[in-house]
Structure formats: structure tokens, C-alpha cells
Design a protein around this motif. Structure first.
Motif, short mmCIF file in Angstrom:
data_model
loop_
_atom_site.label_atom_id
_atom_site.label_comp_id
_atom_site.label_asym_id
_atom_site.label_seq_id
_atom_site.Cartn_x
_atom_site.Cartn_y
_atom_site.Cartn_z
N GLU A 138 0.84 -1.21 0.00
CA GLU A 138 0.00 0.00 0.00
C GLU A 138 0.87 1.25 0.00
OE1 GLU A 138 -3.56 2.19 2.60
OE2 GLU A 138 -2.89 0.15 3.13
N ALA A 139 1.91 1.24 0.85
CA ALA A 139 2.82 2.39 0.91
C ALA A 139 3.59 2.54 -0.41
CB ALA A 139 3.79 2.23 2.07
N TYR A 141 2.57 1.61 -3.36
CA TYR A 141 1.61 2.08 -4.37
C TYR A 141 1.49 3.60 -4.29
CZ TYR A 141 -2.70 2.51 -7.09
OH TYR A 141 -3.65 2.86 -8.04
N LYS A 142 1.33 4.12 -3.10
CA LYS A 142 1.20 5.57 -2.92
C LYS A 142 2.50 6.28 -3.31
CE LYS A 142 -2.26 5.36 0.78
NZ LYS A 142 -2.54 5.64 2.21
N TYR A 143 3.63 5.68 -2.98
CA TYR A 143 4.93 6.27 -3.31
C TYR A 143 5.09 6.36 -4.84
CZ TYR A 143 10.04 6.91 -3.26
OH TYR A 143 11.31 7.39 -3.43
N ARG A 145 2.62 6.29 -7.11
CA ARG A 145 1.60 7.19 -7.67
C ARG A 145 1.95 8.66 -7.44
NH1 ARG A 145 -3.77 6.89 -4.50
NH2 ARG A 145 -2.44 8.13 -3.10
N ASP A 146 2.30 9.00 -6.20
CA ASP A 146 2.44 10.41 -5.82
C ASP A 146 3.84 10.97 -6.05
OD1 ASP A 146 -0.18 10.18 -5.02
OD2 ASP A 146 0.32 9.83 -2.91
N THR A 147 4.86 10.14 -5.82
CA THR A 147 6.24 10.62 -5.94
C THR A 147 6.84 10.28 -7.30
OG1 THR A 147 6.58 10.45 -3.55
CG2 THR A 147 8.54 10.56 -4.94
N HIS A 160 -3.99 2.73 -13.14
CA HIS A 160 -3.85 1.84 -12.00
C HIS A 160 -2.92 0.66 -12.35
CE1 HIS A 160 -4.86 -0.62 -8.51
NE2 HIS A 160 -5.22 -1.60 -9.33
#
Length: 273
Positions: A138-139, A141-143, A145-147, A160
Motif C-alpha cells: 500500500e505504501a 503504491y502511494k509512493y 503514484r504520488d512521488t 492503475h
């Protein structure tokens, strides 16, 4: 040197700055002597970016090379007994400013704007991503996507499936290929290989006797031109080199993908006879 796209200007000089420094040192050292000098300036990271199929890093290092050429050209204008030669020993990547993304007949275009907001090389990004904990998807995925996508690659329309594929990958070479596809597809640039190609390369010359290099040239002719310009005796120096044999003291380190080359594998077509 870091890629130009990753370079910290406060910590590393640019290729143009190093070129200016080298020219200044050599000019001062030979000014009062009846001798000239030879300086080779290599934009080596252009090649490395193409090996990775990294279009943004490739472009930025090409621009950095142009900046270095501008420095040398100014020196030639101030020293008319000098010649500038710019050439590559090969093309890398089989690069093309066109990539067909769908089965339909393609549009005649590519999209350089997709490279404009990329802030880091694929090499830098893959290193940072592989350092993230692999057990927290999960972390990751966010990393990604966002970074990785939004901040470093400037991708605002990420899918996705792309994010999942990048977040799950833990093998460096496959990760770099995924990141290459993210940018190359959006820029619509194509790559034929991670190695060298047989494409002819451009040759530029400026300054003393530059007209002798017009037209198509064999690569060995360029070396002979330099020999003639400087009045060198290569036979003499070659004899000295042969007499003073040097043994390589360190072992070469190759990327893992280099070890995958197998000319007997089924994915190579047999030679035509």
C-alpha cells in the motif's frame, strides 16, 4: 557524473564548465610553446541513457553536450588555428521519434512535451524505489503514484495497472523497462534495442581545415585527419605503448542484462546465407 537531469549544480560541474576549465588549462600550458594540444570531451551519459531507453535523461544530456560544444566553438573562434570535431562512435537504442501505440494506422507525430516535466532519470528513480520496503504494498503504491509518477515523471494521467506493475517490481532491469515504457509511450518515442545500432551517426567540424570532413566519412578517416592536423607519428608512440604493457588490475562489472545475451537462443534469427 550524474545524469544532467539529476545533477546537483552545487556539487558537480557541468560538462560545459569542465570543458571551459580544461581548455583554459591547456591553452595556458601551451601558449608559450611551439606545441598544440588535443582534448577529447565525451558526453558519455547520452549513451548510458539510451542503453536504459530513458528518453528524458537522453535529451537533457544531449542539451548539456550542446552547451559544451558552444564553449568549444567560442574557443575555436578566438583561436583560428584550432579545429572542433563532433562525432559519435555509434548510435545507441535504435531511437526513433515515432511509436505506434495501437493497431490502428498511426498519426505522424511524437510528443516531446511528455519529457518536459520529467525531473529525474530512470536510474535515479529505480534506485530510490528499490530502497523502499517491499513488504508494504500500500505504501509502495502511494509512493509510486504520488512521488514517482506525479512528481518525478510529471505523469498526471497514470493508470492503475501501470502503478501496480511498477510498485510490485523488485528486479532492477525489469523495473527500468517499465519506467521507460511509462515515459516513452507518452512521448511516442520508440526504441529498437538496449544495445548499439548500425545507424550512421552525424559528423560536424568547425575551424581549421574543417571542409576536409564534408560528406560521408569512414570512422578511421577522422582519426587520420587528426593525425595529419597535429603532425603525429603514431608508429613511434604505438611502439612505446607496446613496449610498456599495462595489465588491467580491476575486474569489469557488467549489468545483469548484459549477461543475458545468447546468440544461440531462439529469440535470435539465424543468419541469412
Amino acid at each position: 557524473m550524474d545524469y544532467e537531469i539529476d545533477r546537483d549544480a552545487a556539487a558537480q560541474p557541468s560538462l560545459a564548465e569542465m570543458s571551459a576549465k580544461a581548455l583554459g588549462i591547456l591553452d595556458a600550458a601551451t601558449k608559450k610553446k611551439n606545441a598544440g594540444f588535443f582534448l577529447m570531451i565525451e558526453g558519455s551519459r547520452i549513451d548510458m541513457a539510451a542503453h536504459t531507453n530513458d528518453p528524458a535523461a537522453h535529451l537533457r544530456d544531449i542539451i548539456a553536450y550542446w552547451d559544451a560544444i558552444a564553449v568549444v566553438r567560442k574557443f575555436v573562434e578566438e583561436h583560428p588555428d584550432t579545429v572542433l570535431i563532433s562525432v559519435s562512435d555509434h548510435e545507441t537504442g535504435g531511437f526513433s521519434t515515432a511509436k505506434q501505440l495501437t493497431p490502428e494506422y498511426p498519426e505522424y507525430l511524437w510528443n516531446p512535451r511528455a519529457l518536459e516535466h520529467v525531473r529525474h532519470s530512470i536510474e535515479y528513480i529505480s534506485y530510490k524505489l528499490l530502497a523502499q520496503p517491499a513488504d508494504d504494498q500500500e505504501a509502495r503504491y502511494k509512493y509510486v503514484r504520488d512521488t514517482v509518477f506525479a512528481d518525478w515523471l510529471g505523469v498526471k494521467d497514470s493508470k492503475h495497472e501501470e502503478i501496480i506493475a511498477v510498485a510490485k517490481e523488485t528486479e532492477s532491469i525489469r523495473l527500468r523497462q517499465l519506467l521507460s515504457d511509462v515515459i516513452s509511450n507518452r512521448a511516442q518515442v520508440g526504441w529498437a534495442t538496449h544495445g548499439h545500432s548500425a545507424v550512421d551517426v552525424n559528423l560536424y567540424a568547425y575551424g581549421l581545415n574543417a571542409h576536409l570532413l564534408r560528406g560521408n566519412q569512414e570512422n578511421t578517416d577522422i582519426g587520420q585527419f587528426i593525425v595529419d592536423q597535429l603532425g603525429l607519428d603514431l608508429g613511434k608512440i604505438s611502439g612505446k605503448i607496446k613496449a610498456d604493457r599495462v595489465i588491467q588490475g580491476t575486474h569489469a562489472i557488467k549489468e545483469s542484462w548484459l549477461g543475458r545475451r545468447d546468440l544461440d537462443a531462439l529469440d535470435h534469427y539465424p543468419a541469412a546465407h
